[in-house]
Design an enzyme around this catalytic site. Structure first.
Site, mmCIF file in Angstrom:
data_model
loop_
_atom_site.group_PDB
_atom_site.id
_atom_site.type_symbol
_atom_site.label_atom_id
_atom_site.label_comp_id
_atom_site.label_asym_id
_atom_site.label_seq_id
_atom_site.Cartn_x
_atom_site.Cartn_y
_atom_site.Cartn_z
ATOM 1 N N CYS A 395 0.837 -1.202 0.000
ATOM 2 C CA CYS A 395 0.000 0.000 0.000
ATOM 3 C C CYS A 395 0.875 1.257 0.000
ATOM 4 O O CYS A 395 1.411 1.610 -1.043
ATOM 5 C CB CYS A 395 -0.979 -0.028 1.170
ATOM 6 S SG CYS A 395 -2.386 1.028 0.872
ATOM 7 N N HIS A 539 -3.528 -4.942 0.330
ATOM 8 C CA HIS A 539 -2.816 -5.549 1.469
ATOM 9 C C HIS A 539 -2.890 -7.075 1.377
ATOM 10 O O HIS A 539 -3.819 -7.682 1.935
ATOM 11 C CB HIS A 539 -3.446 -5.094 2.786
ATOM 12 C CG HIS A 539 -3.237 -3.654 3.086
ATOM 13 N ND1 HIS A 539 -2.161 -3.186 3.801
ATOM 14 C CD2 HIS A 539 -3.962 -2.566 2.752
ATOM 15 C CE1 HIS A 539 -2.232 -1.875 3.905
ATOM 16 N NE2 HIS A 539 -3.313 -1.457 3.277
ATOM 17 N N GLU A 541 -1.295 -9.202 2.917
ATOM 18 C CA GLU A 541 -1.092 -9.845 4.225
ATOM 19 C C GLU A 541 -2.397 -10.303 4.880
ATOM 20 O O GLU A 541 -2.405 -11.255 5.663
ATOM 21 C CB GLU A 541 -0.317 -8.929 5.182
ATOM 22 C CG GLU A 541 -1.007 -7.652 5.645
ATOM 23 C CD GLU A 541 -0.811 -6.460 4.716
ATOM 24 O OE1 GLU A 541 -0.489 -6.672 3.526
ATOM 25 O OE2 GLU A 541 -0.992 -5.315 5.167
#
Ligand code: GLN
Length: 564
Positions: A395, A539, A541
């Protein structure tokens, strides 16, 4: 006969914490979910946060920890991330309850005359709304079991209305509710003995709220011995088998296995009068834990961030999903992840320290907001680009990689993100098309609709949030990682790569590897002729799972392992 007909489903398991916060209630709740799932049940988990904020989106990560984002774009507590990782299910907005959300709905309903002229009161209307939300989340997930974690510690003023909801729910459907207390047993160093009194008192608090716990999870430094189990059993009014030992352990993924040593799953099912659907032996988790415990060769990842310095302490909570994603991918490659916290501001003050980045096998610049530390991050990215250190920008880390490339490769010396240009921070309409935009080289710019929201100070829950589609270009690292051309990833941002500069960046070698097809937004950038240089506007993750690491993290760690 199906389980549903024999014994009415769904069932609800409330989890509350005693003695103090920070004893791992979230991962314990998630672990119970994993155990029940391994026994063949459909599970969902709900986090209740007692604060007045409507969601976690407006909070500073240093204060609150990571803001986790679900697929439907809910900005919530990091525990929801733990639930997703353990239960391996995507959760949604109904899995997150705050005091703010509850009051907001009740007040809106009152304004719409939905209470039929009644006096709307804190009790029962607030707990009733909580119960409605719990049931809605459970139904939506078609779950057999819903775990409901009540944030905070019992005895606090803040979470009492949620305990009241649990009490009311149990009153109306006693056979469907189990209440678990997670407590802490300190071992004061001067005494050297494990003490049960604080737990006894926590149970008293619960009793005062009209609740008797069915099971007590006893968190402590070491496993509970027999005398301690007996004491808790007698004084807290639970049977000895329902006192479950929960000692400190290194890897959180071992917790379900540990709980099962004390047969927690069976105890819960017994309370509901249910039988195991499938013999759950947590095989995949045991395999994972074996890897975690045996890997020796390290992979060293540096994270250049700013949300970890608090007083004299380093707090990693703000980057929890990133840490977990690194771990999942490292274990996949049979490496021991070593994570280093690198302060972006240090590189601003002492650029000569940048060379320490060479000690890492890979570097990540994570998400972030505001101008603090930005120039340090840009310097670190430049160093990784030039020195061929595997780089993953998440990001803000992607946006700054674009700024760095525009400044140092494309020659746009003033290139920046509009977020850091205070004089023209929120341009809308014609202003957006004005020439100053080019003069400042706003290579990362605010989207027009976002500019309007900022002007009107509509900050809460208004970012570009949740999952959006992304098309991946052929012959890219991303395609190699994902092995598919259409993906969907979770977002949380207001700024975007400015398409007016796409040509310029591409001509100098930046590859726009992933594009959002609806709005033609750049979602992934890559630099070829580099071992691994990838930036994502989303994102990744948030979607990494322990048994199934995220493809981009997997490829990043692979490159880092090579580097090592
Ligand atoms: N501050 C940037 C934006 O709003 C990046 C956000 C992030 O890193 N999550 O676009």
């Amino acid at each position: 006969m199906s389980l549903k007909k024999k014994n009415k489903m769904p069932k609800f398991i409330f989890v509350a914490g005693g003695v103090m916060s920070g004893i791992g209630k979230g991962v314990a709740t998630a672990s119970i979910g994993r155990i029940l799932k391994s026994k063949g049940f459909r599970v969902t988990a709900i986090k209740i946060d007692p604060y007045v904020n409507v969601d976690a989106g407006t909070m500073n990560p240093i204060e609150h920890g990571e803001i986790f984002v679900t697929a439907d774009g809910t900005e919530c507590d990091q525990d929801v991330g733990n639930y997703e990782r353990f239960i391996d299910e995507d959760l949604n907005t109904f899995n997150y309850i705050t005091t703010g959300r509850v009051y907001q709905s009740v007040i809106n309903r009152e304004r719409n005359l939905e209470y039929g002229g009644k006096c709307v009161e804190v009790v029962p209307h607030i707990p009733e709304e909580v119960i409605w939300r719990i049931k809605k989340a459970t139904k939506k997930a078609k779950a057999d079991f819903a775990l409901i974690e009540i944030g905070g510690t019992v005895g606090e003023y803040q979470n009492s209305l949620f305990l009241e909801a649990a009490r009311m729910m149990r009153l109306s459907q006693p056979k469907d509710i189990v209440f678990i207390l997670i407590s802490y047993l300190p071992i004061p160093s001067i005494i050297g003995e494990m003490k049960t009194k604080p737990t006894q008192q926590a149970v008293r608090w619960l009793n005062m709220a009209g609740i008797q716990p069915d099971i007590i999870l006893a968190r402590s430094l070491v496993p509970l011995d027999k005398p301690r189990k007996n004491k808790i059993s007698i004084f807290c009014n639970v049977s000895r088998e329902d006192v479950i030992s929960a000692p400190d352990i290194k890897a959180i993924y071992e917790i379900p296995i540990n709980f099962e040593k004390d047969k927690l799953g069976e105890r819960i099912l017994k309370k509901f009068g249910l039988k195991i659907k499938k013999k759950g032996n947590l095989r995949d988790w045991k395999r994972l834990v074996r890897v975690i415990k045996t890997v020796k060769k390290p992979v060293r990842i540096g994270i250049v961030g700013k949300y970890f310095e608090t007083g004299k302490f380093t707090l990693m909570d703000s980057y929890l999903s990133i840490i977990e994603a690194i771990k999942h991918a490292s274990w996949f490659h049979k490496r021991k992840p070593e994570i280093y916290w690198l302060s972006a501001e240090t590189y601003e003050k002492n650029p000569y320290l940048l060379k320490e980045l060479k000690e890492y096998d890979g570097v990540i610049v994570p998400g972030g907001f505001g101008s603090r530390g930005i120039e340090g991050k840009i310097k670190a990215i430049e160093f990784c680009r030039k020195n061929k250190i595997p780089y993953l920008g998440l990001c803000l880390g992607m946006q700054l990689a674009v700024v760095e490339f525009a400044r140092n490769v494309c020659g746009l010396k003033k290139a920046n993100s509009a977020e850091f240009l205070p004089e023209s921070r929120h341009p809308v309409g014609d202003e957006l098309r004005s020439s100053s935009r080019f003069a400042n080289a706003r290579v990362i710019d605010v989207m027009p609709e976002q500019g309007l929201l900022l002007k009107e100070k509509k900050y809460g829950g208004t970012m570009r949030l949740g999952e959006y589609k992304c098309k991946i270009k052929p012959k890219t690292l991303s395609l190699k990682a994902y092995k598919t051309t259409t993906i969907s990833e979770r977002h949380r941002h207001r700024y975007e790569l400015n398409n007016d500069f796409r040509d310029k960046l591409e001509k100098k070698g930046m590859v726009m590897a992933g594009i959002n097809p609806e709005k033609d937004l750049v979602e992934i950038i890559e630099l070829p002729k580099h071992p691994f240089f990838v930036g994502t506007q989303f994102h990744p993750e948030f979607k990494s799972r322990p048994i199934n690491p995220h493809p981009l993290f997997r490829e990043f760690i692979k490159a880092a392992v090579k580097q090592h």
